[in-house]
Design an enzyme around this catalytic site. Structure first.
Site, short mmCIF file in Angstrom:
data_model
loop_
_atom_site.label_atom_id
_atom_site.label_comp_id
_atom_site.label_asym_id
_atom_site.label_seq_id
_atom_site.Cartn_x
_atom_site.Cartn_y
_atom_site.Cartn_z
N ALA A 116 -1.61 7.20 3.32
CA ALA A 116 -1.21 8.05 4.45
C ALA A 116 0.28 8.39 4.42
O ALA A 116 0.76 9.08 5.32
CB ALA A 116 -1.54 7.35 5.78
N SER A 169 1.92 1.97 6.12
CA SER A 169 1.08 3.16 6.17
C SER A 169 -0.38 2.77 6.05
O SER A 169 -0.73 1.72 5.47
CB SER A 169 1.42 4.11 5.01
OG SER A 169 0.97 3.57 3.77
N ASP A 170 -1.27 3.58 6.62
CA ASP A 170 -2.67 3.47 6.25
C ASP A 170 -2.75 3.84 4.77
O ASP A 170 -1.82 4.40 4.19
CB ASP A 170 -3.53 4.39 7.12
CG ASP A 170 -4.97 3.92 7.21
OD1 ASP A 170 -5.42 3.18 6.31
OD2 ASP A 170 -5.66 4.27 8.19
N TRP A 171 -3.88 3.54 4.15
CA TRP A 171 -3.98 3.67 2.70
C TRP A 171 -3.88 5.14 2.28
O TRP A 171 -4.70 5.97 2.65
CB TRP A 171 -5.28 3.03 2.24
CG TRP A 171 -5.13 1.58 1.89
CD1 TRP A 171 -5.63 0.96 0.78
CD2 TRP A 171 -4.44 0.55 2.61
NE1 TRP A 171 -5.27 -0.38 0.77
CE2 TRP A 171 -4.54 -0.66 1.87
CE3 TRP A 171 -3.70 0.53 3.80
CZ2 TRP A 171 -3.96 -1.87 2.29
CZ3 TRP A 171 -3.13 -0.67 4.23
CH2 TRP A 171 -3.25 -1.84 3.48
#
Length: 515
Positions: A266, A262-264
């Site tokens: 997300a 995941s993006d941070w």
């Protein structure tokens, strides 16, 4: 590599520009060899065969923000001789570290139209990330710059899917040749910063396949180790729990064999594991020490039967296969910096720059785009007098790294702002570079680095053989706001009154060049 640099210098010259996408000459690798994912996956399954469910889940769950050396960290499993993983920004260089290079932005690299330079840049970046002990470099970025005001457009390779795909392939091939896992991002349709965490990108299947998926397809073909899903929703479903984009398209259609992170922050659920997410970053750790979605909650979901254990095994297998496929189980250097504490004893201040400054200079020159050249104003041939005008011509008054994550405009612009940046070891301004040349040519050089004093700028420009006006506008990531620009630009005008500055100079000099 030195031979390659010599060839590039001979081939392109000091001020070269390229005009079409070059053929791959395979000078860096005689023949590109895609990583052997079949063997790596077999080894991963064997290695993980006696791990407990809790140990498998450790591989999928970040330890939390600023709880270890890197911006993202997977904990060690000492009983299994697994030393953990360091994930670190950025697509332009090793973020939050010293004695590193800041490489030309992705958009500049794409503008060279040169596969060889793209590959060499990837090789050099891979060497620097490895030299700092980073396992997973969080780049390249390959969103399609659909929104021209988009804050992070500078990180990527522009709006043409073919060019972005070729640049992504070469960058990944170069980085991973050094044993560093690359991370293709942001999957998918993260085309603006405005409302990126809450807005949905409505895109048809045909448009996805013809445009937005293509750079990720090329990344998979290059054997990319990881892919980062984005903050936004895609057709009303979060990108990090979107079964169609992650499972159906990425892992099935495109045949992606690595892992999805995941993006941070997300990740929005535990159920995302069923939808194709393999690793959550940086770990959403609550006050009681538990992870909001993965970690212990993923364990409970397995025990309840909501997440099949086989799925957790697949998540862990993909992560360890990427570790094996890059050879990171064998004598990989330990992390030697702390992204959050410059006084931590772990900081060994390892200089990883090598001779990369030469390559950076060449890419910068080759990325120059000549938009207009009326009356053969260029090239300059030993003019008798010259004026450089505008703050973008000179060094930053407060130093190149004054603003947090480069969130400001002071002096020459070479990065946008946000997590896709790195700290300059040095930054050569046009004024400094041109002074060196005029000393050799005997040109009389004047300069004026104020943007708003139009009367004085005009006086400096008057009666000079040539006046060069330097203007700029910057943008970046939405967590930082600069002059009311929340990541994305509010408009397309030049900053610091640049448009008016150009008019004022041109009114006093009919041989005005705008940079």
């Amino acid at each position: 590599e030195h031979a390659i640099h010599a060839k590039l210098k001979n081939k392109y010259g000091q001020y070269a520009t390229t005009q079409r996408l070059s053929k791959s000459t395979h000078d860096v690798d005689e023949q590109f060899v895609r990583p052997n994912w079949d063997e790596a996956t077999r080894r991963a399954k064997e290695y993980l065969s006696d791990w407990t469910t809790e140990e498998l889940i450790t591989l999928t769950s970040g330890v939390g923000w600023a709880r270890d050396n890197c911006v993202g960290n997977i904990a060690a499993v000492e009983a299994k001789n697994f030393t953990g993983l360091c994930l670190e920004d950025s697509p332009l260089g090793v973020r939050f570290a010293d004695r590193v290079s800041v490489f030309p932005a992705g958009v500049n690299t794409a503008a060279t139209f040169d596969r060889e330079m793209m590959r060499l840049r990837g090789v050099a970046m891979g060497k620097e990330f490895r030299g700092k002990g980073v396992h997973i470099a969080l780049g390249p970025m390959m969103n399609m710059a659909r929104v021209v005001e988009g804050g992070r457009n500078f990180e990527g390779f522009g709006a043409d899917p073919y060019l972005a795909g070729e640049a992504s392939f070469e960058t990944i091939a170069g980085m991973q040749s050094q044993g560093v896992q690359a991370c293709a991002k942001h999957y998918l349709n993260n085309e603006q910063e405005h409302g990126r965490r809450t807005t949905t990108s409505e895109v048809s299947d045909q448009t996805q396949h013809e445009l937005y998926l293509h750079p990720f397809l090329k990344s998979v073909q290059a054997g990319v180790a990881s892919i980062m899903c984005s903050y936004n929703l895609i057709n009303d479903t979060y990108a990090c729990e979107n079964n169609k984009t992650l499972n159906e398209w990425l892992k099935h259609e495109l045949g992606f064999e690595g892992f999805v992170m995941s993006d941070w922050d997300a990740n929005h659920s535990t159920e995302s594991a069923n939808k194709g997410l393999d690793m959550t970053m940086p770990g959403d750790i609550q006050s009681d020490g538990t992870d909001r979605h993965f970690g212990n909650r993923l364990l409970v979901a397995v025990q309840d039967g909501r997440i099949p254990k086989k799925r957790v095994e697949d998540m862990a297998t993909r992560i360890i296969a990427a570790w094996f496929v890059m050879g990171q189980d064998q004598e990989y250097p330990p992390v030697n910096f702390n992204a959050f504490s410059p006084t931590d004893p772990v900081n060994q201040h390892v200089n990883v720059q090598g001779d990369h400054g030469q390559l950076i200079r060449r890419i910068g020159a080759a990325s120059t785009v000549l938009l207009k050249n009326e009356k053969a104003a260029l090239p300059l041939i030993q003019p008798r007098s010259m004026a450089l005008i505008g703050s973008d011509a000179g060094p930053a008054k407060k130093g190149a790294n004054w603003y947090q994550d480069r969130a400001g405009l002071d002096g020459v612009l070479a990065q946008g702002w946000g997590s896709g940046t790195a700290d300059y070891p040095y930054l050569i301004s046009p004024l400094e570079a041109i002074q060196k040349h005029v000393m050799e040519d005997g040109t009389s050089l004047s300069w004026f680095l104020e943007d708003f004093d139009l009367e004085s700028a005009g006086k400096i420009a008057a009666n000079k053989d040539v006046a060069i006006v330097f203007i700029a506008a910057t943008a970046g990531e939405e967590y930082l706001t600069v002059d009311g620009n929340v990541g994305d630009r509010n408009n397309l005008t030049a900053w610091n009154g640049g448009d008016d500055l150009v008019k004022a100079v041109a009114a006093h000099n009919n041989n005005t060049i705008v940079v």
